[in-house]
Design a protein around this motif. Structure first.
Motif, PDB file in Angstrom:
ATOM      1  N   ILE A  19       0.776  -1.171   0.074  1.00 34.07           N
ATOM      2  CA  ILE A  19       0.119   0.084   0.064  1.00 34.07           C
ATOM      3  C   ILE A  19       0.880   1.143   0.028  1.00 34.07           C
ATOM      4  O   ILE A  19       1.810   1.358   0.752  1.00 34.07           O
ATOM      5  N   ASP A  20       0.631   2.057  -1.077  1.00 32.46           N
ATOM      6  CA  ASP A  20       1.308   3.494  -1.104  1.00 32.46           C
ATOM      7  C   ASP A  20       0.362   4.530  -1.089  1.00 32.46           C
ATOM      8  O   ASP A  20      -0.110   4.966  -2.089  1.00 32.46           O
ATOM      9  N   VAL A  21       0.155   5.192   0.007  1.00 33.36           N
ATOM     10  CA  VAL A  21      -0.937   6.226   0.230  1.00 33.36           C
ATOM     11  C   VAL A  21      -0.181   7.525  -0.392  1.00 33.36           C
ATOM     12  O   VAL A  21      -1.083   8.468  -0.325  1.00 33.36           O
ATOM     13  N   SER A  22       1.096   7.591  -0.980  1.00 34.25           N
ATOM     14  CA  SER A  22       1.459   8.899  -1.451  1.00 34.25           C
ATOM     15  C   SER A  22       1.124   9.065  -3.045  1.00 34.25           C
ATOM     16  O   SER A  22       1.434  10.024  -3.532  1.00 34.25           O
ATOM     17  N   ASP A  23       0.700   8.088  -3.612  1.00 35.61           N
ATOM     18  CA  ASP A  23       0.297   8.063  -4.815  1.00 35.61           C
ATOM     19  C   ASP A  23      -0.730   9.155  -5.226  1.00 35.61           C
ATOM     20  O   ASP A  23      -1.909   9.184  -4.954  1.00 35.61           O
ATOM     21  N   PRO A  24      -0.230  10.327  -6.055  1.00 32.72           N
ATOM     22  CA  PRO A  24      -1.193  11.435  -5.887  1.00 32.72           C
ATOM     23  C   PRO A  24      -2.398  11.092  -6.931  1.00 32.72           C
ATOM     24  O   PRO A  24      -3.345  11.892  -6.662  1.00 32.72           O
ATOM     25  N   ASP A  25      -2.273  10.246  -7.453  1.00 35.98           N
ATOM     26  CA  ASP A  25      -3.665   9.698  -8.458  1.00 35.98           C
ATOM     27  C   ASP A  25      -4.897   9.270  -7.315  1.00 35.98           C
ATOM     28  O   ASP A  25      -6.046   9.359  -7.685  1.00 35.98           O
TER      29      ASP A  25
END
Length: 419
Positions: A19-25
């Protein structure tokens, strides 16, 4: 199957460590909430080993965020260590054509406290009282210029216009050129590919134009009697009058973004929230005194800045995990404001909450937002004046959001007013 169900399933199907909640999308598409919901439940202090911004820790629960935000002895904001956003390169030079721009938000005490004190008189209660009539007059003029019964762009005509007028006043900036401030604010927090800038070089070039413009204003004010504007305050305060040009630009951009993005996106977010919750709008019309508690609820529900970042300067345990010296630590305010253990019915927009100020949107500790009272006053006046004029603000389609993991905002929101 509904879109919401598909999104929830997507958030559940990713392996936890991926999980990568930094993804701007996730923010552009408004699909971040289910990922944070899962992290709060399964792994509230979460390590992401691989992201576009390098490895980082996510702090997702209200009380853990509070413990990090108030512990500046271990969690540093210093620009030289990476600053206050997840992307080091936004704050300091590197391979992406960026520039080193220290500002007091990206400093630790005591330097932080000295520089912050230089600009705090602008939001002192006595000065806010002086600004109230100016703000009300401008809000009235903007609202009276809007076409009732026709489609128009709320973000540009109202949210951007009102916040930019306020910024121009705070800086004593040439009023007819005030939209430059909006542009510089957008460029400061932009990444290439988000629709604002095409390259890091373009960002640097535009911020250098901003630097030149504000240097001229500094030169005028430093040789004049001290005035009641932010540039005069910086130019005449012992703590800031000998700043480097980079530090001056860093502080100017901090004040532009702080004065622009938060209020502007709360102005749009409030309209959207009341459109989505017509029962709350009816409650408000029946009792306009509820504006007092609605304003902080808007700021919580919207959470105009999704995160703030720190760097650990010693090993420390948070939520049962050991964070090592040098690690990047991201406090996700946007997640903490939806933590059901701290806030009752956190996903609901409730304008008469018993404790509406219990939210993280302004931060805590030494870095708590210096302009929070001014932001609230602008929102309060806006809604007082809206209620005098309109029975409803209809949002005609889902708003187009900003592609950013930092600014949680709206690019476009077409509306129709009902008299």
């Amino acid at each position: 199957m509904s879109t919401a169900t598909l999104e929830a399933n997507a958030a559940q199907s990713v392996p936890l460590d991926k999980i990568d909640v930094s993804d701007p999308d996730l923010y552009l598409n408004n699909t971040f909430a289910d990922y944070f919901k899962r992290l709060r439940k399964e792994d509230p202090v979460h390590y992401c080993a691989d992201s576009a911004y390098g490895p980082f820790w996510s702090i997702t629960k209200y009380n853990d965020i509070m413990s990090v935000d108030t512990n500046h002895q271990v969690f540093s904001s210093e620009a030289g260590l990476g600053g206050i956003v997840i992307d080091d390169n936004i704050q300091k030079g590197g391979d992406r054509g960026s520039i080193d721009l220290p500002s007091f938000i990206a400093m630790d005490p005591p330097r932080h406290d000295e520089q912050r004190k230089a600009v705090s008189p602008i939001v002192a209660p006595a000065n806010l009282a002086k600004l109230e009539d100016t703000i009300r007059g401008r809000v009235a003029r903007v609202l009276d210029s809007l076409p009732v019964g026709e489609t128009f762009e709320w973000v540009d005509r109202v949210s951007i216009e009102l916040t930019t007028q306020m910024l121009a006043t705070l800086f004593d900036f040439p009023f007819e050129e005030r939209r430059k401030l909006t542009r510089w604010s957008d460029v400061t927090t932009a990444e290439p590919g988000g629709g604002i800038i095409d390259s890091w070089e373009q960002r640097t070039q535009e911020l250098m134009e901003c630097a030149g413009y504000f240097q001229n204003l500094w030169n005028e004010r430093v040789n004049a009697e001290p005035g009641n504007d932010l540039i005069s305050m910086l130019a005449h305060s012992p703590a800031t009058r000998n700043m480097t040009p980079e530090e001056y630009l860093g502080n100017v951009l901090l004040l532009i973004v702080g004065g622009n993005d938060t209020t502007r996106n709360s102005m749009s977010g409030g309209v959207y929230a009341l459109h989505k919750n017509p029962d709350q709008f009816e409650k408000l019309k029946a009792n306009p005194a509820l504006i007092e508690s609605m304003v902080p609820e808007i700021v919580r529900w919207q959470t105009p800045l999704s995160h703030m970042r720190r760097t650990a300067i010693a090993d420390i345990e948070v939520g049962g995990k050991t964070i090592k010296k040098g690690d990047k630590v991201v406090m996700w305010y946007i997640s903490g404001n939806r933590d059901g253990e701290a806030i009752e019915k956190p996903d609901d927009f409730i304008i008469d909450r018993a404790r509406p100020r219990q939210h993280l949107s302004f931060g805590f500790g030494v870095h708590r937002c210096v302009g929070n009272r001014l932001a609230e006053m602008q929102l309060k006046i806006l809604w007082e004046e809206i209620l005098k004029r309109f029975s409803r603000i209809e949002v005609l389609q889902e708003p187009e959001r900003v592609r950013s993991n930092f600014v949680n905002g709206y690019a476009h929101m077409p509306v129709r007013l009902h008299a």
